[in-house]
Design an enzyme around this catalytic site. Structure first.
Site, mmCIF file in Angstrom:
data_model
loop_
_atom_site.group_PDB
_atom_site.id
_atom_site.type_symbol
_atom_site.label_atom_id
_atom_site.label_comp_id
_atom_site.label_asym_id
_atom_site.label_seq_id
_atom_site.Cartn_x
_atom_site.Cartn_y
_atom_site.Cartn_z
ATOM 1 N N THR A 17 -6.750 -37.063 -6.507
ATOM 2 C CA THR A 17 -7.864 -35.812 -6.360
ATOM 3 C C THR A 17 -9.480 -36.361 -6.515
ATOM 4 O O THR A 17 -9.904 -35.507 -6.709
ATOM 5 C CB THR A 17 -7.527 -35.119 -7.690
ATOM 6 O OG1 THR A 17 -7.568 -35.990 -8.850
ATOM 7 C CG2 THR A 17 -6.423 -34.355 -7.924
ATOM 8 N N GLY A 18 -9.452 -37.497 -5.792
ATOM 9 C CA GLY A 18 -10.705 -38.075 -5.780
ATOM 10 C C GLY A 18 -11.327 -37.374 -4.612
ATOM 11 O O GLY A 18 -10.820 -36.738 -3.858
ATOM 12 N N ASP A 181 -12.090 -50.212 6.712
ATOM 13 C CA ASP A 181 -13.506 -50.035 7.146
ATOM 14 C C ASP A 181 -13.460 -49.135 8.118
ATOM 15 O O ASP A 181 -12.931 -48.977 9.403
ATOM 16 C CB ASP A 181 -13.815 -51.434 7.905
ATOM 17 C CG ASP A 181 -15.419 -51.489 8.188
ATOM 18 O OD1 ASP A 181 -15.783 -50.439 8.647
ATOM 19 O OD2 ASP A 181 -16.053 -52.546 7.876
ATOM 20 N N HIS A 182 -14.094 -47.853 7.829
ATOM 21 C CA HIS A 182 -13.724 -46.689 8.703
ATOM 22 C C HIS A 182 -14.514 -46.662 9.776
ATOM 23 O O HIS A 182 -14.047 -46.261 11.012
ATOM 24 C CB HIS A 182 -14.056 -45.238 7.921
ATOM 25 C CG HIS A 182 -15.563 -45.139 7.766
ATOM 26 N ND1 HIS A 182 -16.460 -45.816 6.884
ATOM 27 C CD2 HIS A 182 -16.455 -44.259 8.407
ATOM 28 C CE1 HIS A 182 -17.694 -45.193 7.039
ATOM 29 N NE2 HIS A 182 -17.467 -44.253 7.882
ATOM 30 N N LYS A 186 -13.443 -45.869 14.326
ATOM 31 C CA LYS A 186 -14.237 -45.075 15.457
ATOM 32 C C LYS A 186 -13.891 -45.441 16.631
ATOM 33 O O LYS A 186 -13.943 -46.550 17.171
ATOM 34 C CB LYS A 186 -15.831 -45.175 15.171
ATOM 35 C CG LYS A 186 -16.027 -44.883 13.492
ATOM 36 C CD LYS A 186 -17.667 -44.456 13.318
ATOM 37 C CE LYS A 186 -17.894 -44.026 12.029
ATOM 38 N NZ LYS A 186 -19.095 -43.038 11.882
ATOM 39 N N GLU A 220 -29.056 -43.676 9.285
ATOM 40 C CA GLU A 220 -28.858 -42.379 8.647
ATOM 41 C C GLU A 220 -29.882 -41.802 8.467
ATOM 42 O O GLU A 220 -30.870 -42.246 8.182
ATOM 43 C CB GLU A 220 -27.878 -42.771 7.509
ATOM 44 C CG GLU A 220 -26.734 -43.493 7.589
ATOM 45 C CD GLU A 220 -25.751 -43.504 6.337
ATOM 46 O OE1 GLU A 220 -25.212 -42.449 5.735
ATOM 47 O OE2 GLU A 220 -25.989 -44.660 5.696
ATOM 48 N N ASP A 239 -23.673 -52.217 1.382
ATOM 49 C CA ASP A 239 -22.986 -50.791 1.725
ATOM 50 C C ASP A 239 -22.476 -50.744 3.405
ATOM 51 O O ASP A 239 -21.744 -50.319 3.669
ATOM 52 C CB ASP A 239 -23.964 -49.612 1.484
ATOM 53 C CG ASP A 239 -23.345 -48.423 1.353
ATOM 54 O OD1 ASP A 239 -22.221 -48.209 0.956
ATOM 55 O OD2 ASP A 239 -23.907 -47.576 2.280
ATOM 56 N N HIS A 244 -19.453 -52.751 7.726
ATOM 57 C CA HIS A 244 -19.300 -52.082 9.135
ATOM 58 C C HIS A 244 -20.032 -52.877 10.219
ATOM 59 O O HIS A 244 -19.434 -53.002 11.337
ATOM 60 C CB HIS A 244 -19.937 -50.696 8.926
ATOM 61 C CG HIS A 244 -19.352 -50.027 8.057
ATOM 62 N ND1 HIS A 244 -17.880 -49.885 7.411
ATOM 63 C CD2 HIS A 244 -19.836 -48.975 6.802
ATOM 64 C CE1 HIS A 244 -17.783 -48.986 6.612
ATOM 65 N NE2 HIS A 244 -18.974 -48.620 6.153
HETATM 66 P P1 NDP Z 1 -13.664 -40.456 -7.174
HETATM 67 O O1 NDP Z 1 -14.609 -40.931 -8.399
HETATM 68 O O2 NDP Z 1 -14.050 -38.971 -6.444
HETATM 69 O O3 NDP Z 1 -12.429 -40.671 -7.534
HETATM 70 C C1 NDP Z 1 -11.843 -41.503 -8.357
HETATM 71 C C2 NDP Z 1 -10.263 -41.250 -8.518
HETATM 72 O O4 NDP Z 1 -9.588 -42.206 -9.537
HETATM 73 C C3 NDP Z 1 -9.988 -39.784 -9.209
HETATM 74 O O5 NDP Z 1 -9.029 -39.153 -8.706
HETATM 75 C C4 NDP Z 1 -9.864 -40.366 -10.995
HETATM 76 O O6 NDP Z 1 -9.147 -39.132 -11.272
HETATM 77 C C5 NDP Z 1 -9.155 -41.549 -10.548
HETATM 78 N N1 NDP Z 1 -9.140 -42.304 -11.737
HETATM 79 C C6 NDP Z 1 -9.956 -42.940 -12.510
HETATM 80 N N2 NDP Z 1 -9.771 -43.642 -13.475
HETATM 81 C C7 NDP Z 1 -8.209 -43.681 -13.302
HETATM 82 C C8 NDP Z 1 -7.407 -44.439 -14.041
HETATM 83 N N3 NDP Z 1 -7.640 -45.197 -15.234
HETATM 84 N N4 NDP Z 1 -5.970 -44.058 -13.580
HETATM 85 C C9 NDP Z 1 -5.797 -43.320 -12.782
HETATM 86 N N5 NDP Z 1 -6.600 -42.637 -11.849
HETATM 87 C C10 NDP Z 1 -8.187 -42.894 -12.234
HETATM 88 O O7 NDP Z 1 -13.905 -41.520 -5.958
HETATM 89 P P2 NDP Z 1 -14.079 -41.325 -4.483
HETATM 90 O O8 NDP Z 1 -12.855 -40.557 -3.929
HETATM 91 O O9 NDP Z 1 -15.381 -40.909 -4.183
HETATM 92 O O10 NDP Z 1 -14.028 -42.973 -4.149
HETATM 93 C C11 NDP Z 1 -12.470 -43.638 -4.126
HETATM 94 C C12 NDP Z 1 -12.919 -45.024 -3.146
HETATM 95 O O11 NDP Z 1 -13.151 -44.699 -1.940
HETATM 96 C C13 NDP Z 1 -13.780 -45.916 -4.029
HETATM 97 O O12 NDP Z 1 -13.386 -47.237 -3.514
HETATM 98 C C14 NDP Z 1 -14.845 -45.517 -2.811
HETATM 99 O O13 NDP Z 1 -15.697 -46.714 -2.850
HETATM 100 C C15 NDP Z 1 -14.207 -45.319 -1.426
HETATM 101 N N6 NDP Z 1 -15.196 -44.526 -0.583
HETATM 102 C C16 NDP Z 1 -15.420 -43.042 -0.895
HETATM 103 C C17 NDP Z 1 -16.175 -42.715 0.245
HETATM 104 C C18 NDP Z 1 -16.733 -41.085 -0.256
HETATM 105 O O14 NDP Z 1 -16.924 -40.693 0.926
HETATM 106 N N7 NDP Z 1 -16.179 -40.552 -1.276
HETATM 107 C C19 NDP Z 1 -16.678 -43.052 1.229
HETATM 108 C C20 NDP Z 1 -16.171 -44.450 1.503
HETATM 109 C C21 NDP Z 1 -15.231 -45.105 0.642
HETATM 110 P P3 NDP Z 1 -9.055 -39.038 -12.991
HETATM 111 O O15 NDP Z 1 -10.089 -38.881 -13.548
HETATM 112 O O16 NDP Z 1 -8.354 -37.639 -12.798
HETATM 113 O O17 NDP Z 1 -8.200 -40.053 -13.506
HETATM 114 C C1 BG6 Z 2 -20.020 -45.637 4.159
HETATM 115 C C2 BG6 Z 2 -21.244 -45.785 3.067
HETATM 116 O O1 BG6 Z 2 -19.182 -46.631 4.235
HETATM 117 O O2 BG6 Z 2 -20.632 -45.212 5.339
HETATM 118 C C3 BG6 Z 2 -22.147 -44.608 3.123
HETATM 119 O O3 BG6 Z 2 -20.731 -46.084 1.894
HETATM 120 C C4 BG6 Z 2 -22.542 -44.365 4.603
HETATM 121 O O4 BG6 Z 2 -23.422 -44.952 2.467
HETATM 122 C C5 BG6 Z 2 -21.472 -44.054 5.566
HETATM 123 O O5 BG6 Z 2 -23.385 -43.131 4.408
HETATM 124 C C6 BG6 Z 2 -21.614 -43.705 6.676
HETATM 125 O O6 BG6 Z 2 -20.548 -43.527 7.509
HETATM 126 P P1 BG6 Z 2 -20.667 -42.532 8.878
HETATM 127 O O7 BG6 Z 2 -19.169 -42.527 9.278
HETATM 128 O O8 BG6 Z 2 -21.003 -41.125 8.348
HETATM 129 O O9 BG6 Z 2 -21.606 -43.105 9.812
#
Ligand code: NDP
Ligand code: BG6
Length: 493
Positions: A17-18, A181-182, A186, A220, A239, A244
């Site tokens: 659910t992140g 690595d998104h 691309k 950006e 970052d 990237h």
């Molecule tokens: P979030 O903080 O939104 O989500 C983290 C998730 O981990 C939640 O679902 C949380 O749910 C869960 N969690 C935390 N602790 C535990 C635990 N002990 N056991 C099980 N689940 C747990 O993070 P993001 O979705 O933003 O990021 C996730 C990954 O993606 C990271 O590595 C981030 O660097 C990477 N990333 C994110 C981007 C973005 O745009 N968001 C872009 C690029 C990379 P709960 O609290 O219910 O346990």
């Molecule tokens: C992510 C970085 O990997 O790429 C962010 O953590 C950045 O800081 C993002 O904003 C940029 O991605 P894009 O696809 O929007 O250029």
């Protein structure tokens, strides 16, 4: 003939659910489903500590894919493949329960025992999840595959990345690990090998004899937004540059692989990344520039942003010059830069070719200006395209040359059809194709290059803020190129 049969698989998504899962991952999986690239023999178990029913989870899925479809029945059918399990990744009992659920879903969906574990959580959990999956027997043992997908960031430096990698490889083999690595998903990044190795005309001049310099800009316009907690400990260098940017560099600079199979490509990428000259302290001072944004016309400086310490020494901009110690690139610098709060959101590669050794037109009677360099530009974001500046004759009276731009820009309609990066990457994971994922030796080489820069920047105070929000970064980044007789092509030309 390529194998286009959709692969059966059971997904387990940690961090279900992140933010990333809801914004990017479910829409990407849905698009694959919509296009028929996902087998109907699939199920996904969402995992986090939250207590949800399957129905509540499915409602979140339907919300998260709302922008991708107006067909409610299709959305519901898709969501019916989703299951929720409350799971704390540090609780071993929870893995035992997960193993049982996985066995049941394997049977129900006839997934052939194929399992994909996607860890979309804070990086400190990556290693824990991998180890517990193995120790608690959640891995498939019925002849199906086990693939582990890891989000970024992969470490903070070489030492922490190695530690993480050791944890992962104690449970999974390198060829089972997919480091996301998104930027590798691309369109333009994926087009680089075709441009180079599919066009003998270009391949023949892809070296220091013809190319003056290469410039990679990942700019950006947004600032840190609400990510200060993470970003202030990372900065632009970690970052955007370590991952990237250097990945793009590797596709631009590598030698021709023996085939377009991931093992062959990775071998060449590693070789070229390992041939980057690693700077000592003086080398870092001479070849790298850091920046931190100041206020804009109506926007705060970085140090005034929510969650950022008032004395932050973090870099929101990084530029540098890469020199390769190899015969193809010896004399050609690769300039790289990335930053937040810059003038434009633009990802692009500008390849500047050398001018003719003798400009005969300048010696003519009518020619007022000298010939310009040919520049090949690959647009990554937000537009996808390719252009080439060439010199030609101006058709006015008298004899003058002028530079024209041969330009292919993908139409907005076509661009809207281009698969999202995560969609492409998911597809490749299903196919077991590691071409557009970073292998460990690549990640290691990138950190070894970055570490001395980060170390010097951590140990010395930056003269911040040193660029205005909405500009193209600090003056020192222009000076870096000027010292070599070069200039940033964008946005100046
Ligand atoms: P979030 O903080 O939104 O989500 C983290 C998730 O981990 C939640 O679902 C949380 O749910 C869960 N969690 C935390 N602790 C535990 C635990 N002990 N056991 C099980 N689940 C747990 O993070 P993001 O979705 O933003 O990021 C996730 C990954 O993606 C990271 O590595 C981030 O660097 C990477 N990333 C994110 C981007 C973005 O745009 N968001 C872009 C690029 C990379 P709960 O609290 O219910 O346990
Ligand atoms: C992510 C970085 O990997 O790429 C962010 O953590 C950045 O800081 C993002 O904003 C940029 O991605 P894009 O696809 O929007 O250029």
């Amino acid at each position: 003939m390529p194998n286009t049969t959709p692969t059966r698989a059971l997904y387990m998504l940690f961090g279900g659910t992140g933010d990333l899962a809801l914004r990017k991952l479910y829409p990407a999986i849905f698009n694959l489903y919509k296009k028929g690239s996902l087998s109907t023999h699939f199920a996904l178990v969402g995992l986090s500590r939250k207590e949800l029913t399957d129905e509540e989870f499915r409602a979140k899925i339907i919300d998260s894919i709302a922008a991708e479809t107006e067909n409610q029945a299709q959305a519901e059918e898709f969501a019916s493949h989703f299951y929720w399990k409350s799971h704390d990744v540090t609780n071993l009992d929870h893995y035992q329960e997960l193993g049982k659920i996985a066995d049941e879903l394997d049977k129900k969906y006839e997934t052939n025992g194929n399992r994909i574990f996607y860890v979309s959580m804070a990086p400190r959990f990556f290693g824990i999840v991998a180890k517990n999956l193995k120790d608690q027997n959640v891995l498939s043992e019925n002849g199906g595959f086990n693939r582990l997908v890891i989000e970024k960031p992969f470490g903070r430096d070489f030492a922490s990345a190695k530690e993480l990698n050791d944890d992962l490889t104690s449970a999974f083999n390198e060829n089972q690990i997919y480091r996301i690595d998104h930027y590798l998903g691309k369109e333009t990044t994926q087009a680089i090998p075709v441009l180079r190795f599919g066009n003998p005309m270009i391949d023949a001049i892809w070296n220091q004899n013809y190319i003056k310099d290469v410039q990679i800009t990942l700019a950006e316009s947004l600032g840190v937004e609400d990510r200060a907690g993470y970003y202030d400990t990372a900065g632009a260098l970690r970052d955007m540059i370590q991952n990237h940017t250097l990945q793009i560099v590797s596709y631009l600079a590598m030698e021709q692989p023996n085939s377009f199979i991931d093992t062959d490509i990775r071998r060449e990428k590693v070789k070229v990344l390992e041939s980057m000259k690693i700077y000592d302290e003086q080398g870092v001072k001479d070849n790298f520039v850091r920046g931190q944004y100041g206020a804009g016309d109506n926007t705060p400086e970085y140090r005034q942003e929510n969650g950022v310490p008032e004395d932050s020494n973090n870099n929101t901009y990084a530029a540098g010059k890469i020199i390769f110690d190899n015969p193809r690139w010896g004399k050609t610098p690769f300039y790289i830069r990335s930053g937040k709060k810059l003038a434009d959101k633009t990802g692009r590669i500008d390849i500047e070719f050398k001018k003719p050794l003798v400009d005969i037109f300048a010696k003519g009677t009518n020619q007022p200006a000298e010939l310009q360099s040919n520049v090949l530009t690959l647009l990554i974001d937000p537009k996808i395209g390719i252009s080439l500046d060439i010199n030609t004759k101006n058709s006015d009276q008298g004899f003058h040359t002028e530079t024209v731009d041969l330009n292919y820009l993908q139409s907005d309609d076509r661009a809207a059809e281009v698969p999202l990066p995560y969609e492409r990457l998911f597809h490749d994971i299903l196919k077991g194709d590691g071409t557009y994922f970073a292998s460990w030796p690549e990640v290691a080489a990138a950190w070894k290059f970055i570490d001395p820069v980060q170390k010097l920047w951590d140990n010395t105070k930056g003269d911040f803020p040193n660029y205005k929000s909405g500009s193209m970064g600090p003056q020192a980044a222009d000076d870096l190129l000027a010292r070599d007789g070069n200039a940033w092509y964008f946005p100046n030309k």
